[in-house]
Motif scaffolding. Structure first.
Motif, PDB file in Angstrom:
ATOM      1  N   LYS A  31      37.961  13.272  48.371  1.00 27.16           N
ATOM      2  CA  LYS A  31      38.580  14.341  48.153  1.00 27.16           C
ATOM      3  C   LYS A  31      39.207  14.846  49.565  1.00 27.16           C
ATOM      4  CE  LYS A  31      37.608  15.964  44.148  1.00 27.16           C
ATOM      5  NZ  LYS A  31      38.665  16.237  43.387  1.00 27.16           N
ATOM      6  N   LYS A  32      39.384  14.017  50.481  1.00 29.06           N
ATOM      7  CA  LYS A  32      39.981  14.262  51.787  1.00 29.06           C
ATOM      8  C   LYS A  32      41.420  13.616  52.007  1.00 29.06           C
ATOM      9  CE  LYS A  32      37.817  11.260  54.918  1.00 29.06           C
ATOM     10  NZ  LYS A  32      36.961  11.036  55.798  1.00 29.06           N
ATOM     11  N   PRO A  33      42.518  14.353  52.345  1.00 26.86           N
ATOM     12  CA  PRO A  33      43.731  13.785  52.196  1.00 26.86           C
ATOM     13  C   PRO A  33      44.112  12.352  53.244  1.00 26.86           C
ATOM     14  CG  PRO A  33      43.802  15.777  53.352  1.00 26.86           C
ATOM     15  CD  PRO A  33      42.219  15.480  53.011  1.00 26.86           C
ATOM     16  N   PRO A  40      47.059   6.457  44.173  1.00 22.50           N
ATOM     17  CA  PRO A  40      48.033   5.474  44.407  1.00 22.50           C
ATOM     18  C   PRO A  40      49.464   5.876  44.415  1.00 22.50           C
ATOM     19  CG  PRO A  40      46.347   4.655  42.873  1.00 22.50           C
ATOM     20  CD  PRO A  40      45.911   6.058  43.100  1.00 22.50           C
ATOM     21  N   GLU A  41      49.666   7.179  43.797  1.00 19.79           N
ATOM     22  CA  GLU A  41      51.166   7.629  43.709  1.00 19.79           C
ATOM     23  C   GLU A  41      51.203   8.471  44.980  1.00 19.79           C
ATOM     24  OE1 GLU A  41      48.780   7.806  41.110  1.00 19.79           O
ATOM     25  OE2 GLU A  41      49.889   6.365  39.812  1.00 19.79           O
ATOM     26  N   GLY A  42      50.205   8.652  45.687  1.00 20.16           N
ATOM     27  CA  GLY A  42      50.315   9.505  46.999  1.00 20.16           C
ATOM     28  C   GLY A  42      50.525  10.699  47.068  1.00 20.16           C
ATOM     29  N   LYS A  43      50.315  11.484  45.675  1.00 21.60           N
ATOM     30  CA  LYS A  43      50.676  12.997  45.660  1.00 21.60           C
ATOM     31  C   LYS A  43      49.420  13.743  45.521  1.00 21.60           C
ATOM     32  CE  LYS A  43      54.761  11.975  42.851  1.00 21.60           C
ATOM     33  NZ  LYS A  43      55.603  12.205  41.809  1.00 21.60           N
ATOM     34  N   PHE A  44      48.084  13.376  44.898  1.00 23.55           N
ATOM     35  CA  PHE A  44      47.153  14.221  44.593  1.00 23.55           C
ATOM     36  C   PHE A  44      45.731  13.389  45.067  1.00 23.55           C
ATOM     37  CE2 PHE A  44      50.327  14.870  41.309  1.00 23.55           C
ATOM     38  CZ  PHE A  44      50.385  16.216  41.424  1.00 23.55           C
ATOM     39  N   PRO A  45      44.693  14.189  45.496  1.00 25.74           N
ATOM     40  CA  PRO A  45      43.470  13.468  45.685  1.00 25.74           C
ATOM     41  C   PRO A  45      42.964  13.140  44.259  1.00 25.74           C
ATOM     42  CG  PRO A  45      43.648  15.548  46.498  1.00 25.74           C
ATOM     43  CD  PRO A  45      44.745  15.711  45.643  1.00 25.74           C
ATOM     44  N   TRP A  46      42.041  12.373  44.323  1.00 22.79           N
ATOM     45  CA  TRP A  46      41.363  11.970  43.118  1.00 22.79           C
ATOM     46  C   TRP A  46      40.621  12.805  42.303  1.00 22.79           C
ATOM     47  CZ3 TRP A  46      40.145   6.237  42.079  1.00 22.79           C
ATOM     48  CH2 TRP A  46      41.046   5.489  43.049  1.00 22.79           C
ATOM     49  N   LYS A  47      40.486  12.841  41.015  1.00 20.09           N
ATOM     50  CA  LYS A  47      39.665  13.446  40.405  1.00 20.09           C
ATOM     51  C   LYS A  47      38.230  12.915  40.412  1.00 20.09           C
ATOM     52  CE  LYS A  47      39.065  15.925  35.822  1.00 20.09           C
ATOM     53  NZ  LYS A  47      39.649  16.084  34.314  1.00 20.09           N
ATOM     54  N   VAL A  48      37.050  13.464  40.470  1.00 13.04           N
ATOM     55  CA  VAL A  48      35.796  12.586  40.845  1.00 13.04           C
ATOM     56  C   VAL A  48      34.742  13.282  40.100  1.00 13.04           C
ATOM     57  CG1 VAL A  48      34.120  11.995  42.456  1.00 13.04           C
ATOM     58  CG2 VAL A  48      36.442  12.352  43.358  1.00 13.04           C
ATOM     59  N   PRO A  61      27.374  18.958  48.809  1.00 15.74           N
ATOM     60  CA  PRO A  61      28.162  19.809  48.339  1.00 15.74           C
ATOM     61  C   PRO A  61      28.803  19.758  47.079  1.00 15.74           C
ATOM     62  CG  PRO A  61      28.712  19.028  50.446  1.00 15.74           C
ATOM     63  CD  PRO A  61      27.608  18.088  49.818  1.00 15.74           C
ATOM     64  N   PRO A  62      28.594  20.843  45.960  1.00 20.77           N
ATOM     65  CA  PRO A  62      29.220  20.474  44.785  1.00 20.77           C
ATOM     66  C   PRO A  62      30.724  20.621  44.518  1.00 20.77           C
ATOM     67  CG  PRO A  62      28.212  22.772  44.678  1.00 20.77           C
ATOM     68  CD  PRO A  62      27.826  22.123  46.050  1.00 20.77           C
ATOM     69  N   SER A  63      31.139  21.237  45.689  1.00 22.11           N
ATOM     70  CA  SER A  63      32.759  21.130  45.580  1.00 22.11           C
ATOM     71  C   SER A  63      33.284  19.634  45.722  1.00 22.11           C
ATOM     72  CB  SER A  63      33.399  22.065  46.760  1.00 22.11           C
ATOM     73  OG  SER A  63      32.759  21.660  47.892  1.00 22.11           O
ATOM     74  N   HIS A  67      32.918  17.060  38.531  1.00 22.66           N
ATOM     75  CA  HIS A  67      32.032  17.485  37.406  1.00 22.66           C
ATOM     76  C   HIS A  67      30.727  16.486  37.902  1.00 22.66           C
ATOM     77  CE1 HIS A  67      30.270  19.021  33.605  1.00 22.66           C
ATOM     78  NE2 HIS A  67      29.940  17.748  33.519  1.00 22.66           N
ATOM     79  N   PHE A  68      29.608  16.994  37.540  1.00 29.89           N
ATOM     80  CA  PHE A  68      28.578  16.180  37.901  1.00 29.89           C
ATOM     81  C   PHE A  68      27.949  15.848  36.542  1.00 29.89           C
ATOM     82  CE2 PHE A  68      23.702  15.921  38.286  1.00 29.89           C
ATOM     83  CZ  PHE A  68      23.666  14.737  39.221  1.00 29.89           C
ATOM     84  N   ILE A  69      27.174  14.619  36.418  1.00 30.06           N
ATOM     85  CA  ILE A  69      26.496  14.377  35.364  1.00 30.06           C
ATOM     86  C   ILE A  69      25.082  13.552  35.543  1.00 30.06           C
ATOM     87  CG2 ILE A  69      26.539  12.881  33.188  1.00 30.06           C
ATOM     88  CD1 ILE A  69      29.639  12.619  33.520  1.00 30.06           C
ATOM     89  N   SER A  70      24.007  14.454  35.185  1.00 30.85           N
ATOM     90  CA  SER A  70      22.836  14.055  35.466  1.00 30.85           C
ATOM     91  C   SER A  70      22.745  13.114  34.370  1.00 30.85           C
ATOM     92  CB  SER A  70      21.777  15.163  35.294  1.00 30.85           C
ATOM     93  OG  SER A  70      20.453  14.575  35.534  1.00 30.85           O
ATOM     94  N   LEU A  71      22.154  11.565  34.672  1.00 26.73           N
ATOM     95  CA  LEU A  71      22.255  10.825  33.659  1.00 26.73           C
ATOM     96  C   LEU A  71      21.476   9.424  34.129  1.00 26.73           C
ATOM     97  CD1 LEU A  71      23.470   8.912  31.278  1.00 26.73           C
ATOM     98  CD2 LEU A  71      25.307   8.535  32.496  1.00 26.73           C
TER      99      LEU A  71
END
Length: 382
Positions: A31-33, A40-48, A61-63, A67-71
């Motif tokens: 989540k940090k640049p 890989p495209e170098g434009k966005f942070p990952w979706k996590v 930190p939930p930020s 999305h968090f999944i308790s599993l």
């Protein structure tokens, strides 16, 4: 839970074991640049997405997560139910989860089942976007199942420094089973294997957390005015060892996930330096403000005395308003004792990583100080 994905070019990470030491560092890194944390495209942070058996603790930190999944991924039905809604989104799995049983054969069964449950759901999506699995193991790859009481005395380990090309040892090892499992999905997905040394990081939920164990020990010694004695052997006191900063390990996971030449490879991961436990003990004494006591091989140390200090830890947690923990849940005295009585220099070669282009490193003593600070900020220790 969010279904579908509006941007099919955006990489989507699933961190299994997100509340552990490396899981936290992975979420922060993705989540940090930085060069590796960007897509890989170098434009966005990952979706996590993050997965753990229990709800997020207050120190996480939930930020850091979309999305968090308790599993419980050992439960196939639960895994299917909770991962199916995102199964057509996930492009990369970062596997930093484990469950531990006493016997290694049981470890093989449990951990293989967990990984297979997750991969089967993601691969069965229509369409599946999964393209890489990043698997964390460790130096038990080179030493054998050192924590199995039925096998530990029979083991013949590889000679250090450990190198990735060394053949497998003739003992059961769940690391081998997990490597074979991820490799069985090739070529439809790629994989990378990350063999860490002793990990230093911050979490109250990592099964093997030597730094937190020693932090609890030092804190109790300071609280009760007890000597902070080295609980290991003369050999480990004087000989070399190495460690792995969770941030370096997270960087290597992500680097391998986005680097074509690193695909389908295994890499050691350590900080790149070595230390003696004598020198590290001095650092711990400074950090916890306890008197340094030189090692005396004529004095014995009994971990049982420390294991009986659960009520003392309860007093410390209450006195300082810490995140509520039980000492037995955040310490690994037996595993730490094993590490401090190894009869070999626990050192990994980082040559292969460097040759493939990974240059991450850390100063172990600086890492110790930083992570103890993080544990204090997280209110896990005072």
């Amino acid at each position: 839970m969010e279904k579908g994905n509006s941007d099919t070019s955006l990489p989507v990470a699933l961190i299994v074991g997100v509340t552990g030491m490396v899981g936290l560092s992975l979420a922060e890194a993705l989540k940090k640049p930085t060069e590796f944390s960007l897509s890989p495209e170098g434009k966005f942070p990952w979706k996590v997405y993050g997965v753990a058996r229990r709800p997020l603790p207050t120190w996480f930190p939930p930020s850091l997560l979309d999305h968090f999944i308790s599993l419980d991924v050992l439960d196939q039905t639960d895994t299917i139910q909770k991962l199916t809604p995102i199964s057509n989104q996930v492009t990369h799995v970062f596997w930093v989860a484990l469950q531990i049983r006493e016997a290694e054969e049981a470890n093989i069964t449990v951990n293989s089942t967990m990984l297979a449950n997750v991969l089967d759901v993601l691969k069965s999506a229509s369409p599946s976007r999964l393209r890489h699995v990043s698997l964390q193991t460790g130096t038990k790859h080179y030493m054998g199942p050192i924590f199995d009481p039925q096998l530990a005395d029979q083991l013949v380990h590889h000679e250090p420094p450990f190198e990735e090309h060394l053949p497998r040892l003739p003992y059961p090892n769940f690391y081998y089973a997990l490597e074979d499992l991820v490799a069985s999905y090739s070529p439809s997905i790629s994989y990378s294997v990350h063999r860490s040394s002793i990990i230093i990081g911050a979490s109250s939920r990592s099964f093997y957390n030597c730094l937190l164990t020693l932090s609890v020990y030092a804190t109790i010694c300071r609280h009760k005015g007890l000597p902070f004695k080295y609980p290991g052997s003369k050999y480990t006191w004087e000989h070399f060892c190495d460690m792995t900063d969770a941030r370096v390990l997270a960087e290597q996971h992500i680097w391998a996930a986005v680097t074509d030449t690193a695909k389908n490879q295994a890499f050691n991961c350590s900080n790149g330096d070595v230390f003696t436990w004598k020198s590290l003990w001095k650092v711990l004494c400074e950090v916890f403000d306890v008197e340094f006591v030189d090692f005396d091989e004529n004095e014995s140390f009994d971990w049982a005395e420390m294991k009986d200090k659960g009520k003392v830890w309860d007093e410390i947690v209450k006195k300082y308003g810490l995140f509520k923990t039980k000492m037995e849940d955040i310490t690994c005295f037996d595993a730490t004792n094993m590490v401090l009585h190894l009869k070999l220099q626990h050192v990994c070669s980082m040559n292969k990583s460097r040759e493939f282009g990974f240059s991450g490193f850390a100063d172990t003593f600086k890492s110790i100080r930083m992570w103890v600070g993080r544990l204090r900020d997280m209110k896990i220790i005072p």
